[in-house]
Write a protein that holds these residues in place. Structure first.
Motif, PDB file in Angstrom:
ATOM      1  N   ALA A 544       0.945  -1.446  -0.184  1.00  0.00           N
ATOM      2  CA  ALA A 544      -0.056   0.277   0.011  1.00  0.00           C
ATOM      3  C   ALA A 544       0.513   1.266   0.059  1.00  0.00           C
ATOM      4  CB  ALA A 544      -1.268   0.375   1.317  1.00  0.00           C
ATOM      5  N   PHE A 568      -3.484   0.831  -2.974  1.00  0.00           N
ATOM      6  CA  PHE A 568      -3.997   0.773  -2.316  1.00  0.00           C
ATOM      7  C   PHE A 568      -3.454   2.628  -1.612  1.00  0.00           C
ATOM      8  CE2 PHE A 568      -5.678   2.230   2.101  1.00  0.00           C
ATOM      9  CZ  PHE A 568      -7.003   2.261   1.732  1.00  0.00           C
ATOM     10  N   GLU A 592     -11.747   0.707  -7.515  1.00  0.00           N
ATOM     11  CA  GLU A 592     -10.886  -0.863  -7.298  1.00  0.00           C
ATOM     12  C   GLU A 592     -11.340  -1.882  -8.653  1.00  0.00           C
ATOM     13  OE1 GLU A 592     -11.834  -2.065  -3.586  1.00  0.00           O
ATOM     14  OE2 GLU A 592      -9.999  -3.050  -3.797  1.00  0.00           O
ATOM     15  N   GLU A 614      -5.083  -3.716   7.171  1.00  0.00           N
ATOM     16  CA  GLU A 614      -6.133  -4.291   6.466  1.00  0.00           C
ATOM     17  C   GLU A 614      -6.256  -5.161   5.459  1.00  0.00           C
ATOM     18  OE1 GLU A 614      -9.784  -2.437   7.473  1.00  0.00           O
ATOM     19  OE2 GLU A 614      -9.203  -2.244   9.905  1.00  0.00           O
ATOM     20  N   HIS A 615      -5.682  -3.557   4.173  1.00  0.00           N
ATOM     21  CA  HIS A 615      -5.912  -3.396   2.940  1.00  0.00           C
ATOM     22  C   HIS A 615      -4.129  -5.058   2.821  1.00  0.00           C
ATOM     23  CE1 HIS A 615      -5.513  -3.144  -1.496  1.00  0.00           C
ATOM     24  NE2 HIS A 615      -4.549  -3.338  -1.291  1.00  0.00           N
ATOM     25  N   ARG A 618      -6.166  -8.337   3.334  1.00  0.00           N
ATOM     26  CA  ARG A 618      -6.425  -8.852   2.225  1.00  0.00           C
ATOM     27  C   ARG A 618      -6.104  -9.541   1.424  1.00  0.00           C
ATOM     28  NH1 ARG A 618     -10.621  -4.183   3.724  1.00  0.00           N
ATOM     29  NH2 ARG A 618      -9.271  -3.238   2.344  1.00  0.00           N
ATOM     30  N   LYS A 619      -5.314  -8.487   0.972  1.00  0.00           N
ATOM     31  CA  LYS A 619      -4.370  -9.509  -0.290  1.00  0.00           C
ATOM     32  C   LYS A 619      -3.957 -10.470  -0.027  1.00  0.00           C
ATOM     33  CE  LYS A 619      -5.436  -6.280  -3.416  1.00  0.00           C
ATOM     34  NZ  LYS A 619      -6.492  -6.430  -4.333  1.00  0.00           N
ATOM     35  N   GLY A 671     -12.465   4.673   3.227  1.00  0.00           N
ATOM     36  CA  GLY A 671     -12.320   3.877   2.224  1.00  0.00           C
ATOM     37  C   GLY A 671     -13.903   4.196   1.333  1.00  0.00           C
TER      38      GLY A 671
END
Ligand code: MSK
Length: 675
Positions: A544, A568, A592, A614-615, A618-619, A671
């Motif tokens: 990110a 991100f 996105e 957090e991103h 998720r990835k 977000g």
């Protein structure tokens, strides 16, 4: 900023803030306070100044301008004009360096040489330029001409995206028409599309903003980096010092400020000229120091190990030391206020670009064919000015740093001394030793306490096993507190990151260079995909980006090309878009679907770091990577509660329309979800 807001967390800046502020013009922070509350329409991006029937102010009560444009059209048009301006700045910078390469290849420049033949060959190969049996000048000329064409191509696509990015990413860009034809073409088209009565569909407008920004990261900036490395040498890890304390009482001090390395490289060389050193001695000085501010600093730091005097908000403060004999400026980030401060001391401000004059400054026009002579003349003026100093007040604060990391050398370190490979980095992420990689970049802004957001965000990442890559003034901020030293890993890094840093002797924060060197970060991400195990597209990576103290249009352009590249990106303070929910939603959610990347506009740097992590998680989950080796949960329950709304905005004028805005929700964070 409130009157009470702390201006800086840097003790060196603190030491000079009052002295610099004690002038008719004050400091940037003083002028920020005197500007008072800003116009809400301007701040939210819904004051349309594009045609001469306006300006029109869009509000819930008055939702259309005279031409019928709504908030989304107005906000998106103005935003992509900013993207185009930022792209133009980096593209023009890149163009000027390509021109120096061409002149050098033809024997028409003075003082320059092709310092890295190895890099010339590597880049030439990527451009399908024959290298076998040819002189470096012949190769360089062909490369320079090919590179020059990137700026004014009128069909096809710019070279680097397909040459360097993963196939799946390129396929996606092509499917959405996001690869520029040529850099200038997209900038021109931005101005055309946003002219009165042309593009009125905010999605179409913003998609063009994405396309235009690619001409920055994947052309202008990337060429500036590659050609800079060929001409001035590819950086290698180098130790140096940072902060106002690097200025020397007993030396002639020349501060180079701006962005382009073309003149500053020559000034560093001229400062070592025996005749000028002798002249300095005759004036009572022990030597000549060349230090930098903003990204010119980062250019000569990366390749010459020159000390860094400071970041963006240090430019007025450096003059207030009374120890700067010449402030030499080229282009970008040079605030005209420096001339007022210089008038209170003995400092000469010398402008050098036809594009950037300041009234009251001395102007020495830079010409590439007389570069070394011009540099010597500037150094001579600084030496002659040394005896004119009054009292000198240099803060003692300075720190050591290690800079000079690149795609080639950083991961040679990670792979061991003789191995150049991204495998060890990928393995560290795959095994869960590292959570991911964060790129923290960008400026200082008077809307935030200087350096504070950079430091809080970066420390949060380190604690949670995120390797941090930095450029620009953000890197300088972290260097000032010692985060760019290998030893800082022990104090700040989580166990996993610490293990990596200690094993290979790198700092937990890697300085990748100037703002145009963000292109090095793009290439590093491509290498991570190429190495395998972390997905197929750039948007698959657990990475990110952030610009926690963003200030200028270049930062917006950088944010745009990072999102287009699948990242991100947390950008703060929020861009001027909040007058349109559609534009906010597009940038924080809908985009996105197109690029795999998106923006958030969280102002709190620690919360922003959490969003970015957090991103990454998720990835990691999408890639089915192993759980983190050292579990360091970063989100406490209370942090998941919505943030308290900021105080109600105060209007600048007594207007019904403006009052209509007072009831709108505050900044969009997290977000794009509205509080
Ligand atoms: S210099 S663009 S204030 S980072 Fe690149 Fe610093 Fe931002 Fe200028």
């Amino acid at each position: 900023m409130t009157e009470e807001m702390r201006r800086t967390v840097d003790p060196a800046a603190e030491a000079l803030m009052d002295k610099a502020g004690d002038s008719e013009i004050g400091t940037a922070y003083d002028r920020h306070v005197s500007q008072g509350k800003r116009c809400t329409f301007g701040e939210k991006g819904v004051c349309c100044r594009i045609c001469e029937m306006g300006p029109c102010r869009i509000s819930p009560k008055n939702p259309r301008g005279i031409c019928g444009a709504d908030a989304a059209t107005v906000a998106s048009r103005h935003l992509i004009r900013q993207v185009a301006a930022g792209t133009a700045a980096h593209a023009d910078h890149g163009h000027d360096i390509v021109k120096v390469l061409l002149m050098t290849a033809r024997g028409e420049s003075q003082g320059y040489e092709i310092k890295s033949e190895r890099r010339l060959h590597e880049v030439a190969k990527e451009w399908d330029i024959e290298t076998e049996g040819r002189t470096k000048e012949a190769i360089a000329e062909e490369l320079a001409l090919a590179a020059m064409a990137q700026f004014n191509n009128l069909d096809g696509e710019i070279h680097y995206p397909a040459a360097r990015a993963p196939e799946a990413t390129v396929k996606n860009w092509r499917a959405h028409g996001l690869i520029p034809v040529g850099v200038e073409h997209e900038i021109v088209e931005t101005l055309h599309r946003t002219h009165e009565g042309v593009d009125a569909d905010y999605v179409n407008i913003l998609k063009h903003g994405l396309r235009t920004s690619m001409g920055d990261g994947w052309a202008g900036a990337m060429l500036a980096t590659d050609i800079g490395d060929i001409l001035f040498g590819t950086p290698e890890p180098v130790r140096s010092e940072v902060n106002l304390g690097v200025l020397k009482q007993d030396h002639v001090n020349i501060v180079v400020h701006g962005h382009e390395p073309t003149l500053s490289e020559m000034v560093v060389a001229a400062s070592r000229d025996p005749e000028l050193l002798e002249l300095a001695k005759s004036k009572g000085a022990d030597g000549i120091l060349v230090g930098g501010i903003c990204c010119t600093a980062n250019e000569i730091l990366m390749r010459q190990g020159a000390p860094v005097v400071g970041n963006f908000l240090h430019q007025e403060l450096a003059i207030a030391t009374g120890a700067v004999d010449v402030m030499l400026v080229d282009v970008q980030c040079i605030i005209p206020a420096v001339i007022e401060h210089a008038g209170r001391f003995h400092t000469k401000v010398i402008t050098t670009s036809k594009k950037a004059h300041i009234r009251g400054a001395e102007h020495v026009q830079f010409h590439e064919d007389k570069a070394f002579d011009i540099a010597k003349e500037i150094v001579r003026r600084a030496v002659e000015n040394y005896p004119n100093r009054g009292p000198v007040d240099i803060p003692e604060h300075k720190n050591d740093l290690v800079a000079g990391f690149t795609v080639a050398n950083t991961f040679t370190h990670l792979g061991g001394r003789y191995r150049s490979s991204f495998r060890p980095l990928n393995d560290a992420i795959i095994s869960g030793r590292l959570r991911g990689v964060a790129a923290v970049i960008g400026c200082n802004t008077v809307k935030k306490t200087q350096d504070d957001s950079h430091l809080r965000m970066v420390k949060e990442f380190l604690k949670h096993d995120v390797l941090v890559i930095m450029t620009g003034c953000a890197a300088t901020a972290c260097a000032k507190v010692g985060l760019l030293q290998p030893e800082s890993a022990r104090e700040y890094a989580g166990e996993g990151l610490q293990e990596i840093c200690e094993a290979v002797g790198i700092p937990p924060v890697l300085h990748f260079g100037s703002c145009v060197d963000n292109s090095r970060i793009l290439v590093a991400l491509c290498e991570m995909i190429k190495e395998g195990g972390l997905g197929e597209k750039l948007s698959d990576l657990p990475i990110a980006g952030a610009a926690p103290e963003a200030m200028c249009e270049k930062a917006i352009a950088i944010g745009f090309y990072c999102v287009t590249s699948g990242a991100f990106v947390n950008y703060a303070p929020v861009m001027r878009i909040e007058g349109s929910d559609e534009v906010v939603k597009f940038l924080t959610e809908d985009v996105e679907e197109i690029t795999g990347g998106k923006f958030s506009f969280e102002e709190d740097p620690v919360k922003a770091a959490h969003l970015m992590m957090e991103h990454m998680e998720r990835k990691r989950a999408d890639l089915k990577l192993r759980p983190l080796m050292y579990d360091t949960p970063f989100l406490k329950q209370e942090e998941k509660e919505p943030a308290a709304p900021p105080p109600e905005r105060v209007m600048v004028a007594d207007s019904d329309d403006m009052e209509a805005f007072a009831g709108l929700p505050p900044s969009h964070h997290c977000g794009g979800k509205q509080p």
